[in-house]
Design an enzyme around this catalytic site. Structure first.
Site, PDB file in Angstrom:
ATOM      1  N   ASP A   3      -7.531   1.490  -5.908  1.00 46.02           N
ATOM      2  CA  ASP A   3      -6.422   2.375  -5.575  1.00 46.02           C
ATOM      3  C   ASP A   3      -5.545   2.517  -6.826  1.00 46.02           C
ATOM      4  O   ASP A   3      -5.766   1.863  -7.848  1.00 46.02           O
ATOM      5  CB  ASP A   3      -5.626   1.810  -4.394  1.00 46.02           C
ATOM      6  CG  ASP A   3      -4.922   2.897  -3.596  1.00 46.02           C
ATOM      7  OD1 ASP A   3      -4.606   3.957  -4.169  1.00 46.02           O
ATOM      8  OD2 ASP A   3      -4.676   2.688  -2.397  1.00 46.02           O
TER       9      ASP A   3
ATOM     10  N   GLU B  12       3.067   6.162   2.932  1.00 43.09           N
ATOM     11  CA  GLU B  12       2.882   4.777   2.497  1.00 43.09           C
ATOM     12  C   GLU B  12       4.082   3.900   2.859  1.00 43.09           C
ATOM     13  O   GLU B  12       4.645   4.007   3.938  1.00 43.09           O
ATOM     14  CB  GLU B  12       2.514   4.743   1.018  1.00 43.09           C
ATOM     15  CG  GLU B  12       1.229   5.527   0.727  1.00 43.09           C
ATOM     16  CD  GLU B  12       0.663   5.267  -0.654  1.00 43.09           C
ATOM     17  OE1 GLU B  12       0.608   4.111  -1.082  1.00 43.09           O
ATOM     18  OE2 GLU B  12       0.240   6.252  -1.297  1.00 43.09           O
TER      19      GLU B  12
END
Length: 628
Positions: free
Chosen positions: A308, A514
């Site tokens: 990521d 997020e």
């Protein structure tokens, strides 16, 4: 005697021509050769610098043709909101991607770079793209074939901008709605999430019947490389904290969170992204047992594993505390491509040093590069590295908008409809003298799209991209003689004084993505609750919730005549009006348990102490209304 030199010269010329032809032939450049033969041939010709370049992914902000040429960069990406220009056209995107690609094609071996972008509910970074409902809504449809069609449409829109790689789908199994990424999860139920992995053949294409399963597959120029994420357990962290620790037995990890990856690998997903989260205290970016041991060796995944965003940096706390260790741990765990995304020189230097000093074996580097090359060969990137403008017509096409509208219709969940079955409010009558539309989310494209839309965190407003607000959809649908009055936040006196036939209240969460979406209380932001109270106390009302997850609604439920979970419907708000007014019936079912209070969380279907406000799978149905 005079002819001898000419014959000898001809023989020498022919010999030289054959030698040159043979010298220039490279098996890796021959599309007729098997993929793995091409991989092995190219790998044998690469230097360590070229191999490490292939393992490096950088953001477009630090990319250039010169950088790609000099450092042999294997991949470039657009982070959330990272675009060539505000409201850039498809042609501008193609020009940008091709500009970078020309740097890769000028290198010694001419290995094309792979451009990636988040396309988590349509081509969400791009102006005028079709924005589909977020995954939680698609889970509510219970329609895997719809997910597949959305994948195919998304692939076309992404290719319209010259991009061949998407960081989607998210196959997390969200077990706690307090998690800020819960709207990216199809469901709390691993069976439902597994079913929705049908989006992968939509994005990549269906593996031919005579081809092996579990092998990366991309069916040509109208499809894209997909990425199953985030491996593994990201939806199970304690109290739903993003990037935190998932406490679970191996049995539960494999049965709940790993389950969608079985399907993703079988369906040929070409890449898998590692999660920021930890499992029982071990950072996933450093978990060799699960990346190399389970994903690669047990599941026989043959694509490449990607980190990521700055994922290996976060192996340490604070991030980037010991970058040499982070490189060693991440690459050693089995990550093949590192999303750097900015400090690529530091990464390249660090990895080179670790290999030269034999802390990382060359076999690990070769495995990583072979996996990346395999995908590039499989997708035809070597044969067609440059995009053109021929697919620009697909971006935001009417066909795709109709598909998104269909998805909205099928995703809406009717939670309450009148005081009893004999007194339903929905379907709403189109013929009425005057109706009130109220609420912060009634006339805001940005709000109804949510996070990961144009900007990483989402954005407010109606000029951010093309679409139809819920208010506009209502006006489009009611009888021309019906007066539609919009007041975002009316007081109760106004509502009482105006003698409305009924009201539609549209409220919800503000956009987030997020960690910014993590919530400990899951309450509706102000003035949502007061709008519900002011309107519903004075006139018959239907409340439409625009949220990425269940929220606290029990205190207001008695005041409402009807309640609809609309999730984050995207750009095609007309789908909401289609069902409210009875052109289509309600059919959506809850993909998540709707709790009474946050004190009950985490609470999922199948738990011993299961006492929801609305259970998993709940959803009232209606039938299309007769014309009125």
């Amino acid at each position: 005697m005079g002819k001898a030199p000419s014959i000898l010269g001809a023989i020498m010329f022919l010999y030289c021509w054959i030698w040159v032809a043979n010298a220039e032939y490279n098996a890796y450049q021959d599309p007729k050769q098997p993929v793995m033969k091409r991989v092995k041939d190219l790998l044998s010709k690469m230097t360590l610098q070229e191999k490490i370049g292939q393992m490096t992914q950088i953001d477009r902000l630090v990319a250039s043709a010169d950088v790609l040429d000099k450092y042999y960069i294997g991949s470039v990406l657009s982070g959330g909101g990272s675009v060539p220009s505000r409201k850039a056209s498809p042609e501008a995107w193609v020009d940008m991607v091709n500009g970078f690609q020309k740097g890769s094609l000028s290198t010694r071996l001419k290995i094309p770079m792979l451009y990636g972008i988040d396309a988590v509910h349509g081509h969400n970074n791009v102006y005028r793209a079709t924005i589909f409902p977020h995954n939680v809504a698609i889970g509510a449809t219970r329609d895997p074939q719809l997910a597949k069609r959305i994948g195919a449409a998304t692939a076309l829109e992404v290719r319209a901008t010259g991009i061949p790689y998407v960081f989607a789908p998210c196959v997390a199994v969200c077990r706690d709605p307090r998690w800020g990424r819960c709207f990216e999860s199809y469901s709390e139920d691993p069976k439902l999430v597994r079913a929705m992995t049908e989006i992968i053949p939509g994005l990549q294409g269906e593996i031919p019947s005579n081809s092996p399963k579990a092998v990366p597959f991309v069916a040509g120029q109208q499809k894209v490389v997909a990425c199953a994420k985030h491996y593994v357990g990201d939806g199970g962290t304690t109290r739903g904290r993003n990037e935190n620790n998932t406490l679970a037995s191996r049995h539960d990890l494999l049965g709940i969170h790993m389950a969608p990856y079985y399907n993703a690998v079988i369906k040929g997903v070409a890449s898998v992204m590692v999660s920021y989260s930890s499992w029982n205290g071990v950072k996933m970016h450093a978990n060799r047992d699960l990346i190399t041991g389970f994903l690669k060796n047990t599941l026989h995944f043959r694509g490449f594993v990607i980190s990521d965003w700055q994922g290996i940096d976060r192996i340490t706390s604070p991030p980037h505390l010991n970058y040499t260790y982070s490189i060693l741990a991440g690459v050693g765990a089995g990550i093949d491509m590192i999303m750097v995304p900015y400090d690529y020189k530091e990464f390249i230097s660090g990895l080179t040093s670790l290999v030269e000093r034999k802390f990382i074996p060359m076999s690990r580097i070769d495995d990583a590069v072979a996996r990346i090359l395999r995908v590039k060969f499989t997708m035809g990137l070597f044969e067609r590295p440059l995009a053109d403008y021929s697919m620009a017509k697909y971006l935001g096409s009417q066909e795709h908008r109709e598909l998104a509208r269909e998805a909205v219709r099928k995703s809406l969940v009717l939670l309450k409809n009148g005081g009893s079955a004999d007194e339903p409010l929905i379907p709403l009558p189109k013929k009425a003298s005057k109706i009130l539309v109220a609420g912060t989310h009634a006339d805001n494209i940005g709000y109804q799209c949510g996070g990961w839309t144009i900007e990483w965190q989402g954005i407010s407003g109606n000029n951010i991209t093309a679409g139809t607000t819920i208010l506009s959809a209502i006006k489009n649908t009611v009888n021309p003689k019906t007066r539609v009055v919009f007041q975002e936040n009316p007081d109760s006196a106004y509502v009482k004084a105006n003698k409305f036939s009924y009201a539609i209240v549209v409220v919800g969460e503000l956009p987030y993505a997020e960690t910014f979406g993590d919530s400990t209380n899951l309450t509706l932001p102000d003035p949502g609750p007061s709008i519900i109270t002011n309107v519903c106390a004075s006139v018959r009302c239907v409340v439409v919730l625009v949220t990425g997850r269940p929220v606290v609604i029990q205190p207001y439920l008695a005041q409402m005549d009807a309640l609809v979970a609309a999730w984050l419907p995207g750009t095609e708000g007309q789908g909401v009006a289609d069902v409210l007014f009875g052109d289509y019936g309600f059919s959506g079912k809850l993909p998540r348990t709707w709790f009474k209070t946050v004190d009950q969380l985490p609470m999922n279907v199948g738990d011993r102490h299961y006492d929801p406000l609305f259970p998993f799978g709940y959803g009232l149905t209606t039938h299309p209304a007769k014309a009125k």
